[in-house]
Structure formats: structure tokens, C-alpha cells
Design an enzyme around this catalytic site. Structure first.
Site, PDB file in Angstrom:
ATOM      1  N   LYS A  18      -4.298  -4.319 -10.147  1.00 57.78           N
ATOM      2  CA  LYS A  18      -3.017  -4.103  -9.493  1.00 57.78           C
ATOM      3  C   LYS A  18      -1.900  -4.563 -10.417  1.00 57.78           C
ATOM      4  O   LYS A  18      -2.149  -5.219 -11.434  1.00 57.78           O
ATOM      5  CB  LYS A  18      -2.925  -4.861  -8.165  1.00 57.78           C
ATOM      6  CG  LYS A  18      -4.064  -4.585  -7.193  1.00 57.78           C
ATOM      7  CD  LYS A  18      -3.917  -5.373  -5.929  1.00 57.78           C
ATOM      8  CE  LYS A  18      -5.193  -5.320  -5.108  1.00 57.78           C
ATOM      9  NZ  LYS A  18      -5.651  -3.981  -4.798  1.00 57.78           N
ATOM     10  N   TYR A  74       0.840  -1.197   0.000  1.00 57.35           N
ATOM     11  CA  TYR A  74       0.000   0.000   0.000  1.00 57.35           C
ATOM     12  C   TYR A  74       0.876   1.248   0.000  1.00 57.35           C
ATOM     13  O   TYR A  74       1.890   1.297   0.713  1.00 57.35           O
ATOM     14  CB  TYR A  74      -0.895   0.035   1.242  1.00 57.35           C
ATOM     15  CG  TYR A  74      -1.899  -1.095   1.338  1.00 57.35           C
ATOM     16  CD1 TYR A  74      -3.208  -0.932   0.901  1.00 57.35           C
ATOM     17  CD2 TYR A  74      -1.538  -2.322   1.889  1.00 57.35           C
ATOM     18  CE1 TYR A  74      -4.133  -1.954   1.010  1.00 57.35           C
ATOM     19  CE2 TYR A  74      -2.460  -3.357   1.993  1.00 57.35           C
ATOM     20  CZ  TYR A  74      -3.755  -3.166   1.553  1.00 57.35           C
ATOM     21  OH  TYR A  74      -4.673  -4.183   1.667  1.00 57.35           O
ATOM     22  N   HIS A  86      -6.030   2.011  -1.563  1.00 56.51           N
ATOM     23  CA  HIS A  86      -5.998   0.653  -2.109  1.00 56.51           C
ATOM     24  C   HIS A  86      -4.542   0.276  -2.377  1.00 56.51           C
ATOM     25  O   HIS A  86      -3.691   1.135  -2.613  1.00 56.51           O
ATOM     26  CB  HIS A  86      -6.800   0.575  -3.411  1.00 56.51           C
ATOM     27  CG  HIS A  86      -8.283   0.674  -3.208  1.00 56.51           C
ATOM     28  ND1 HIS A  86      -9.017  -0.332  -2.621  1.00 56.51           N
ATOM     29  CD2 HIS A  86      -9.170   1.654  -3.498  1.00 56.51           C
ATOM     30  CE1 HIS A  86     -10.291   0.019  -2.571  1.00 56.51           C
ATOM     31  NE2 HIS A  86     -10.412   1.224  -3.101  1.00 56.51           N
TER      32      HIS A  86
END
EC number: 4.6.1.16
Length: 355
Positions: free
Chosen positions: A330, A290, A298
């Protein structure tokens, strides 16, 4: 500014727990250590959503904190001694007192709420009382009518019961005027003034106390053992300031392999760069990375740690890492620790060229 004492990590069965809310806040704000809350909360239905103390730390977090002198490891089982009889009795007495106080408070709140509702619905209550009284009188009148029709004698009280006549003797000089009639008559037959006449029993304090046996209460468990007289974390062989000392005592056994050591080193490297770290099992990695506090941000990366920079990776694994990370919005990060150079190495994967 006074230096803060190392945080005590209570270790039991190779898991490190934090029971002090101040320690949890300190580690999260000052050192970017989040952990996972795993305790249940009283009267909360969704226990898988809202959790409380204790905070369970990942093994990499424990190693990082101890190696940097931020925390020490405490063998929680060895720190709990056998309580003496006096200590156990005092503990149970305090628990019973706390339960009674809780019941008294709950009873007082219920009575206050009851009075408030009676005040709010006074008109309705009075109307219902009048209706009940009218119904009672109507039934009594119907009973008298039936008795008259049957030829029975009807008294003023609506029944046929006989009157009872009670004679009370005259009060003699010096006699007590607080007792029942028989005490007055006995005093009049005595030769002198009565000095030991019977008095009505005076109500004791217990007679005025409400019955709290059926009042509910919540069982409160003390989260920390420091307040117990039989808990001593400062005794020899209980607190360890290094991973090696805790491992030699059999209290802590992480890391043991090259891969575990690589995870600890990569974890610490990213931590020093200012990232917050969390568990990545749900997203197909070892960790989540993070840019800030997970409560506000997020994660940008899912991280998989390799044993060494030369570890072989199968092509199917590379495809799986890239597609999985892209599916959860991601990038997938591959990390490893180079022991010769003393530094971490990284490579990121993203699925691109969608057509």
C-alpha cells in the site's frame, strides 16, 4: 420518493451500535459506511472469523452521519423503561410459547428422520428382529430341556406356572357391556337397570402429547428493543440530532481535541470523494482507504491523520510509515485539516529505489 427517517444509532458507554439489518444495508449501500460486526453467531465455532449483529461504528462514522443529518443518537439506556408486571408476564409467556413451538418442531423433525431411516433400513431391522426372536426361542427351548432333565413339570408356555381361571358372570339385561367383570356382577345384583356403571377412563389430549422436556432448543435473543412495550426512544431527552446536544447530555463525547476534530474532517473529506473507510490499526495507521466496497477491493492507502498541516513529524516516523506501507503493498497517506482554509491536505509516502 419519500425521504427516509434518520437512522437511530443506539449509544451505550460511548459506543454506537446498529441492530437493524435494514439500517446496516442502507448505510453501506447508500452512504459507504461499513462499521465492524462484533456479535457472536449461534452454533458457529470460529467466532473470530464469522461475526454478526450488532454493527459497531467508529466515532468518525458517527460524527459524519449525525452532522449530515443521516442519523440521530439515541441514549439506549435511557430509552429502556422499567417494565410493568403485566408487560413482564406477557414477555415471559411469549418466550415460553416460542420455546415449546421450537421443541415441537425439533421433535417432529427428529421423528420424521427416524421414520425415514427405518424405511431405508427396513430389511436390516426385520432381519435383526428375526434373529432376536430366534435367540429368544432357543433360550426358551434350552430352559425347557433343563426343566425336563430335572424332572419338573413343563407347561406349554415354557414355564412351570399354574393356569389362572377367570369366571366372567353372564351379562344381564340392561347391564353395561363396557366395564370390567366386577361392574357387570354389581349391576346384576341391583334391583333395576344400571344407569351409573363404571366406564374405562378416556385418554385426554395430554396423554397423546409427546414428552418434550428433554428436547433441546436454542435461546433466541431479540436483537432490537423496538418491539418491547417498555422501550421508548421518542421520549424527551433520549434522541439527539446533533453532536453538541448529545455531548451536553453526557451521551457522546467525541470529538474533544484538535486531533480528533482533524480525524473527523479528513474522514469526511475522503468519504465525500467516494472512498470507503475502515480501521487501520492492523496496518499501522488510523484508517484504511478503499476505492470501493471492502468486500470487493483491497485498500490502496493506510492513512495517518495529523492535528494540523504544521505538525512536526520525526524522520524515523516517515521511514516507518513508508516501509510499513510498502510491506503490505500500500501507499501511506498523511492527512490533516487546515481550519483556516477549511480543507484537507494530503501527502503520500512510498518506498522506492530498491536497487
Amino acid at each position: 420518493m419519500t425521504a427516509r427517517a434518520p437512522v437511530k444509532l443506539r449509544v451505550a458507554n460511548q459506543k454506537a451500535y446498529l441492530w437493524d439489518l435494514n439500517d446496516i444495508q442502507y448505510l453501506r449501500v447508500q452512504h459507504h459506511i461499513c462499521g465492524v460486526l462484533s456479535g457472536t453467531l449461534p452454533q458457529v465455532t470460529q467466532q473470530n472469523v464469522f461475526l454478526g449483529l450488532p454493527l459497531v461504528l467508529m466515532p468518525e462514522e458517527v460524527v459524519l452521519l449525525v452532522r449530515n443529518g443521516i442519523a440521530v443518537i439515541v441514549d439506549d439506556r435511557a430509552a429502556h423503561l422499567d417494565p410493568t408486571a403485566d408487560q413482564a408476564e406477557s414477555y415471559h409467556a411469549s418466550r415460553a410459547s416460542a420455546v415449546k413451538a421450537q421443541q415441537a418442531t425439533h421433535y417432529a423433525n427428529e421423528q420424521a428422520k427416524k421414520r425415514e431411516m427405518e424405511e431405508l433400513h427396513r430389511d436390516k431391522i426385520e432381519k435383526r428382529r428375526r434373529e432376536k426372536e430366534a435367540a429368544r426361542r432357543k433360550r426358551a427351548e434350552e430352559d425347557r430341556e433343563r426343566q425336563r432333565a430335572a424332572g419338573e413339570e413343563v407347561g406349554d408356555d415354557g414355564g412351570g406356572s399354574e393356569s389362572v381361571r377367570i369366571e366372567v358372570p353372564a351379562l344381564q339385561p340392561g347391564a353395561s357391556n363396557t366395564g370390567p367383570p366386577h361392574s357387570a356382577s354389581s349391576s346384576s345384583s341391583s334391583s333395576g337397570p344400571s344407569t351409573g356403571s363404571a366406564l374405562p377412563p378416556t385418554p385426554s389430549d395430554n396423554d397423546n402429547q409427546p414428552d418434550l422436556s428433554n428436547v433441546g432448543y436454542t435461546i433466541i435473543i431479540e436483537p432490537r428493543s423496538d418491539s418491547f412495550a417498555w422501550y421508548d426512544a421518542d421520549q424527551p431527552g433520549v434522541t439527539f440530532s446533533s453532536i453538541e446536544a448529545a455531548a451536553s447530555a453526557g451521551v457522546w463525547n467525541y470529538p474533544q481535541t484538535v486531533l480528533q476534530e482533524s480525524r473527523c474532517r479528513v474522514f469526511e473529506d475522503l468519504w465525500r470523494k467516494g472512498f470507503y473507510m475502515g480501521g487501520g490499526m492492523r496496518f499501522g495507521g488510523d484508517f484504511l482507504v478503499y476505492p470501493g466496497d471492502p468486500l470487493r477491493y483491497h485498500s490502496h492507502f493506510t492513512l495517518t491523520v495529523l492535528s494540523t498541516p504544521s505538525t512536526t513529524i520525526m524522520p524515523l516516523d516517515l521511514v516507518a510509515y513508508g516501509r510499513l506501507a510498502t510491506a503490505v503493498k500500500k501507499a501511506h497517506l498523511l492527512g490533516s485539516w487546515d481550519g483556516d482554509k477549511g480543507e484537507a491536505e494530503y501527502a503520500s509516502l512510498e518506498w522506492a529505489a530498491f536497487g
